[in-house]
Enzyme design. Structure first.
Site, mmCIF file in Angstrom:
data_model
loop_
_atom_site.group_PDB
_atom_site.id
_atom_site.type_symbol
_atom_site.label_atom_id
_atom_site.label_comp_id
_atom_site.label_asym_id
_atom_site.label_seq_id
_atom_site.Cartn_x
_atom_site.Cartn_y
_atom_site.Cartn_z
ATOM 1 N N TYR A 91 0.825 -1.218 0.000
ATOM 2 C CA TYR A 91 0.000 0.000 0.000
ATOM 3 C C TYR A 91 0.857 1.264 0.000
ATOM 4 C CZ TYR A 91 -3.961 -3.054 1.087
ATOM 5 O OH TYR A 91 -4.915 -4.028 1.050
ATOM 6 N N LYS A 93 4.055 -15.350 1.704
ATOM 7 C CA LYS A 93 4.007 -16.050 0.413
ATOM 8 C C LYS A 93 5.461 -16.299 0.010
ATOM 9 C CE LYS A 93 1.604 -17.588 -3.114
ATOM 10 N NZ LYS A 93 0.819 -18.836 -2.998
ATOM 11 N N ASP A 124 -2.343 -18.341 0.907
ATOM 12 C CA ASP A 124 -3.475 -19.045 0.290
ATOM 13 C C ASP A 124 -3.960 -20.163 1.208
ATOM 14 O OD1 ASP A 124 -0.919 -19.968 -0.227
ATOM 15 O OD2 ASP A 124 -1.406 -20.883 -2.152
ATOM 16 N N ASP A 178 -5.133 -7.347 5.517
ATOM 17 C CA ASP A 178 -6.382 -6.687 5.135
ATOM 18 C C ASP A 178 -7.428 -7.755 4.814
ATOM 19 O OD1 ASP A 178 -8.238 -4.875 4.346
ATOM 20 O OD2 ASP A 178 -7.095 -4.045 2.671
ATOM 21 N N ASP A 184 -10.539 -9.638 7.559
ATOM 22 C CA ASP A 184 -11.969 -9.607 7.221
ATOM 23 C C ASP A 184 -12.562 -11.015 7.214
ATOM 24 O OD1 ASP A 184 -12.124 -6.911 7.113
ATOM 25 O OD2 ASP A 184 -12.863 -6.776 5.060
#
Ligand code: NAD
Length: 367
Positions: free
Chosen positions: A143, A194, A226, A250, A254
């Site tokens: 970001y 990752k 994943d 992020d 959620d």
């Protein structure tokens, strides 16, 4: 000796002032019971600040936030400000506050309360007993990494670019928050990356592994993002504390939040290296129910408990507040958003009154 704390209150917009009033009343009772003195200072942020002072994060608000022990925020935003240019939007005020306070660690718990088992979209046997915390890096990663933007190549083709970058120091500081958090919880930390594909993730894994030697009491594991997403919906009970980068956090926070099924119940904390932390519910300002005394104040109350635990290191006071929320639900009370057959629906104010009664009952001599 009575411990004193200066708390900056940012009620914000929509249901913000209603749910903040409940939190403040409870803090006053907790203060009496635990011999803590809270000095409150209130400031404007978001749409309320824009209307009164022409900007969503006035300098006075920032000053009050910088000079206190913890910042308790309710929510910002509303339809009437949606069409404004970005610098004037209420969200800009909140993002600015997080950035200016240097809040690099975002803590979002997801706990399935037995009384709200049915609110989850997953099977009760899968979510029953889930109690996990996602620690997300908040000020680095893709970001913020450079270069970023939409560029035109020499051949005239548009190209969008973002850069995922972390320095060792950035990884270490979020890693330390995560290990400390795991230590205060179940003593298990899962680092999500990752590393099979991304070099930045390889560094992340190396640094977190290195840090683990300082925390021999915390059991560290690693997962690829994943797989972590799959595991969160397959068997969420395996997790205690999860630490991950900005982008992965992020998304995973959620998913974790939705395991609980009820947005009015979710608290959060954002912490920096020094200075005050920011404690706020995950939900927004719910303009559709603002002023109707229908808001669920429990996420605000649980955010206040996080403030006590992670901001002021008053774990006992935090436990008292959390226990009051559980007792409230156990007695069959609900707000409208979490109601189910056979429960008694209360408004925001009445919920606060009942929580105060529960606190008094837990300490009969405190009245
Ligand atoms: P929202 O979270 O405000 O509301 C979504 C739905 O959940 C609504 O139906 C609302 O009534 C309900 N809801 C939310 N909190 C509740 C509570 N405590 N009790 C009962 N019901 C509750 O999200 P939205 O509608 O997408 O956004 C509304 C405004 O809030 C927008 O201006 C948005 O930008 C802002 N927002 C602010 C924050 C924040 O302050 N951190 C976060 C998200 C959205």
């Amino acid at each position: 000796m009575t411990q004193s704390y200066r708390i900056t209150l940012l009620p914000g917009d929509g249901i913000g002032p209603e749910i903040m009033a409940v939190a403040v009343d409870l803090l006053k009772v907790i203060g009496q019971q635990q011999d803590l003195n809270f000095e409150f200072q209130e400031a404007l942020i978001g749409g309320a600040a824009l209307d009164a002072m022409g900007e969503p994060l006035p300098a006075q608000t920032l000053d009050l936030c910088r000079g206190c022990d913890a910042v308790l925020l309710a929510a910002i935003g509303g339809y009437q400000w949606d069409g404004l240019p970005r610098p004037l939007r209420p969200e800009t005020g909140l993002l600015g506050l997080r950035a200016r306070l240097g809040l690099f660690a975002n803590l979002r718990p997801a706990q399935i309360l037995p009384q709200l088992l049915d609110a989850s979209s997953l099977k009760p046997e899968v979510v029953e007993g889930v109690d996990l915390m996602v620690v997300r890096e908040l000020t680095g990663g893709i970001y913020f990494g450079e270069p970023k933007g939409i560029f035109t190549t020499e051949l005239g083709e548009q190209r969008g670019v973002n850069t995922m970058a972390y320095s060792a120091a950035e990884i270490d500081r979020i890693g330390r928050v995560a290990f400390e958090t795991a230590r205060k919880r179940g003593g298990k930390l899962c680092s999500v990356d990752k590393a099979n594909v991304l070099e930045v993730s390889q560094l992340w894994r190396d640094r977190i592994t290195l840090l683990a030697t300082d925390y021999p009491d915390v059991e560290l594991s690693h997962l690829y993002v994943d797989n972590a997403a799959m595991q969160l919906v397959r068997w969420p009970k395996q997790f205690d504390t999860i630490v991950t980068s900005n982008l992965f956090g992020d998304i995973l926070s959620d998913i974790a939040a939705m395991l609980t099924g009820s947005i009015g119940m979710l608290p959060s904390a954002s912490l920096g290296a020094e200075g005050p932390g920011l404690f706020e519910p995950v939900h927004g300002s719910a303009p559709d129910i603002a002023g109707k005394d229908q808001a669920n104040p429990l996420a605000q109350v649980l955010s206040t408990a996080m403030m006590l635990r992670y901001g002021l290191h008053q774990s006992k006071a935090a436990e008292k507040l959390e226990a009051a929320v559980l007792a409230f639900l156990e007695a069959g009370y609900r707000t409208i958003d979490i109601q189910s057959p056979g429960t008694t629906v209360l408004g925001c104010r009445a919920t606060g009154d009942h929580l105060i009664d529960i606190l008094h009952q837990s300490q009969p001599s405190s009245r």
